[in-house]
Design a protein around this motif. Structure first.
Motif, PDB file in Angstrom:
ATOM      1  N   HIS A 138     -47.423  72.624   7.219  1.00  0.00           N
ATOM      2  CA  HIS A 138     -48.496  72.005   6.420  1.00  0.00           C
ATOM      3  C   HIS A 138     -48.053  70.615   6.056  1.00  0.00           C
ATOM      4  O   HIS A 138     -47.089  70.448   5.315  1.00  0.00           O
ATOM      5  CB  HIS A 138     -48.687  72.747   5.091  1.00  0.00           C
ATOM      6  CG  HIS A 138     -49.409  74.030   5.225  1.00  0.00           C
ATOM      7  ND1 HIS A 138     -50.759  74.098   5.487  1.00  0.00           N
ATOM      8  CD2 HIS A 138     -48.977  75.302   5.139  1.00  0.00           C
ATOM      9  CE1 HIS A 138     -51.116  75.354   5.557  1.00  0.00           C
ATOM     10  NE2 HIS A 138     -50.054  76.115   5.352  1.00  0.00           N
ATOM     11  N   GLU A 139     -48.755  69.604   6.570  1.00  0.00           N
ATOM     12  CA  GLU A 139     -48.363  68.239   6.219  1.00  0.00           C
ATOM     13  C   GLU A 139     -48.989  67.846   4.888  1.00  0.00           C
ATOM     14  O   GLU A 139     -50.209  67.898   4.726  1.00  0.00           O
ATOM     15  CB  GLU A 139     -48.808  67.264   7.311  1.00  0.00           C
ATOM     16  CG  GLU A 139     -48.383  65.855   6.973  1.00  0.00           C
ATOM     17  CD  GLU A 139     -48.761  64.820   8.026  1.00  0.00           C
ATOM     18  OE1 GLU A 139     -49.271  65.212   9.097  1.00  0.00           O
ATOM     19  OE2 GLU A 139     -48.547  63.626   7.740  1.00  0.00           O
ATOM     20  N   ILE A 140     -48.154  67.482   3.916  1.00  0.00           N
ATOM     21  CA  ILE A 140     -48.685  66.942   2.662  1.00  0.00           C
ATOM     22  C   ILE A 140     -47.936  65.651   2.341  1.00  0.00           C
ATOM     23  O   ILE A 140     -46.803  65.456   2.766  1.00  0.00           O
ATOM     24  CB  ILE A 140     -48.633  67.950   1.481  1.00  0.00           C
ATOM     25  CG1 ILE A 140     -47.239  68.528   1.284  1.00  0.00           C
ATOM     26  CG2 ILE A 140     -49.649  69.047   1.650  1.00  0.00           C
ATOM     27  CD1 ILE A 140     -47.147  69.446   0.063  1.00  0.00           C
ATOM     28  N   SER A 141     -48.583  64.770   1.567  1.00  0.00           N
ATOM     29  CA  SER A 141     -47.979  63.442   1.435  1.00  0.00           C
ATOM     30  C   SER A 141     -47.057  63.281   0.232  1.00  0.00           C
ATOM     31  O   SER A 141     -46.304  62.329   0.155  1.00  0.00           O
ATOM     32  CB  SER A 141     -49.067  62.381   1.415  1.00  0.00           C
ATOM     33  OG  SER A 141     -49.916  62.642   0.340  1.00  0.00           O
ATOM     34  N   GLY A 142     -47.094  64.215  -0.695  1.00  0.00           N
ATOM     35  CA  GLY A 142     -46.188  64.062  -1.845  1.00  0.00           C
ATOM     36  C   GLY A 142     -46.072  65.358  -2.619  1.00  0.00           C
ATOM     37  O   GLY A 142     -46.750  66.342  -2.299  1.00  0.00           O
ATOM     38  N   SER A 143     -45.199  65.389  -3.626  1.00  0.00           N
ATOM     39  CA  SER A 143     -44.960  66.574  -4.460  1.00  0.00           C
ATOM     40  C   SER A 143     -44.784  67.839  -3.621  1.00  0.00           C
ATOM     41  O   SER A 143     -45.318  68.902  -3.947  1.00  0.00           O
ATOM     42  CB  SER A 143     -46.100  66.790  -5.462  1.00  0.00           C
ATOM     43  OG  SER A 143     -46.306  65.631  -6.211  1.00  0.00           O
ATOM     44  N   VAL A 144     -44.039  67.689  -2.555  1.00  0.00           N
ATOM     45  CA  VAL A 144     -43.828  68.798  -1.618  1.00  0.00           C
ATOM     46  C   VAL A 144     -43.171  69.990  -2.317  1.00  0.00           C
ATOM     47  O   VAL A 144     -43.479  71.152  -2.024  1.00  0.00           O
ATOM     48  CB  VAL A 144     -42.953  68.294  -0.445  1.00  0.00           C
ATOM     49  CG1 VAL A 144     -42.555  69.429   0.485  1.00  0.00           C
ATOM     50  CG2 VAL A 144     -43.697  67.222   0.334  1.00  0.00           C
ATOM     51  N   GLU A 145     -42.300  69.681  -3.261  1.00  0.00           N
ATOM     52  CA  GLU A 145     -41.496  70.758  -3.870  1.00  0.00           C
ATOM     53  C   GLU A 145     -42.313  71.761  -4.701  1.00  0.00           C
ATOM     54  O   GLU A 145     -41.799  72.832  -5.012  1.00  0.00           O
ATOM     55  CB  GLU A 145     -40.325  70.172  -4.685  1.00  0.00           C
ATOM     56  CG  GLU A 145     -40.652  69.191  -5.782  1.00  0.00           C
ATOM     57  CD  GLU A 145     -41.010  67.786  -5.291  1.00  0.00           C
ATOM     58  OE1 GLU A 145     -40.689  67.438  -4.147  1.00  0.00           O
ATOM     59  OE2 GLU A 145     -41.648  67.049  -6.067  1.00  0.00           O
TER      60      GLU A 145
END
Ligand code: PRT
Ligand code: ZN
Length: 286
Positions: A138-145
């Protein structure tokens, strides 16, 4: 012709301060006011573009900028054709896989059929393929954690430095998949004129980096120990030896590598050296 090179640096973020300090240590002056997107040096043929780091590999490969300073993680992820001229030794970090800390983990097969959130789908995809693991990315741009705690993915792949962000989010690092530091990149098709300016810049960067990784050492030693001491700190060509006012003693001046520092200091003391002074070196031209 009055050629000028253009370098893309991060406008504001984890790379900016060190990138600009390096340029300043190279004796290159420029104005960097808030909000400014472009600036020209007053004493070196270089122009600055201040950009988001994500855009730097593309600008350099397209030739909009001749050079750029960017994290290797961003460079490999963007997969643009550029040349790495120099590893710069700052903004060091790693790209790692992490999972909720209560989970049992043996090896990479854990991720088979699982879902992973990341801003680095290319690096992660290449890594999983090299290990023959099928996982959903799942590609996400921020706050991955936060992805695992909100049910978006079962694990993450993100940049880790101290590890405290993972810990605060109840995650543990289980695999390091990529090591990164800031790199100086160049367009592959620079003109001869531009290349000669790049060479001048590289010469200065090398002098700054060499200076940082070495120390200037001054010490006193009894003359009978000089031979041993010279063998321990051979310096650039050979150490400078000056007689002390006290008969039978000399002052030795030399250069010592930062990596060898503590080991060499101990050996020097054991060989009879005393009054050891260690001084930082600003630049070193060999
Ligand atoms: O706005 P722009 O797009 O220019 O910047 P950005 O927000 O995309 O990037 P930025 O400024 O955060 O980071 C720029 C580069 O610095 C990255 O591409 C890496 O090469 C490098 N770098 C070094 C880091 C870190 N250390 C780092 N710790 N980049 C990000 N982090 C983040 C990470 O994403 C995570 O959220 O810090 C957190 C982890 O840190 P620890 O110390 O808690 O483990
Ligand atoms: Zn970015």
């Amino acid at each position: 012709m009055n050629s000028i090179i253009r370098i893309a640096v991060q406008k504001s973020g984890r790379l900016s301060d060190d990138s600009l300090s390096l340029i300043k240590e190279c004796g290159i002056k420029f104005y960097n006011g808030t909000g400014k997107l472009k600036s020209t040096s007053t004493n070196f043929p270089i122009e600055f573009l201040f950009l988001r780091d994500d855009d730097i590999p593309g600008y350099v490969s397209d030739g909009v900028a001749d050079l750029g300073i960017v994290g290797e993680n961003e460079l490999v992820e963007k997969d643009r054709e550029v040349e790495i001229l120099k590893r710069l030794g700052f903004s060091k970090c790693r790209l790692s896989l992490a999972i909720p800390k209560g989970e049992h983990y043996d090896d990479i097969r854990y991720f088979e059929g699982k879902s992973l959130a990341t801003s680095y789908p290319k690096i992660l995809g290449d890594y999983l393929r090299s290990k023959n693991i099928n996982a959903e990315i799942h590609e996400i741009s921020g706050s991955v954690e936060i992805a695992p705690s909100i049910g978006l993915a079962e694990g993450i792949c993100d940049i880790v430095s101290s590890g405290s962000t993972l810990m605060m989010n109840g995650l543990k690092e289980v695999e390091e998949i990529f090591k990164s530091e800031a790199v100086l990149i160049a367009n592959k098709y620079l003109s001869e004129e531009k290349l000669s300016i790049v060479d001048r810049l590289l010469f200065r960067i090398n002098a700054v980096q060499k200076g940082k990784s070495n120390k200037y050492v001054l010490l006193n030693a009894p003359n009978e120990s000089l031979e041993k001491i010279i063998s321990l700190i051979p310096g650039m060509r050979s150490p400078t030896i000056l007689p002390l006012a006290q008969e039978g003693w000399s002052s030795v001046h030399s250069v010592l590598s930062e990596d060898q520092f503590w080991k060499n200091i101990e050996e020097l003391r054991a060989a009879g050296a005393e009054g050891i002074l260690v001084v930082p070196i600003e630049k070193m031209v060999i």
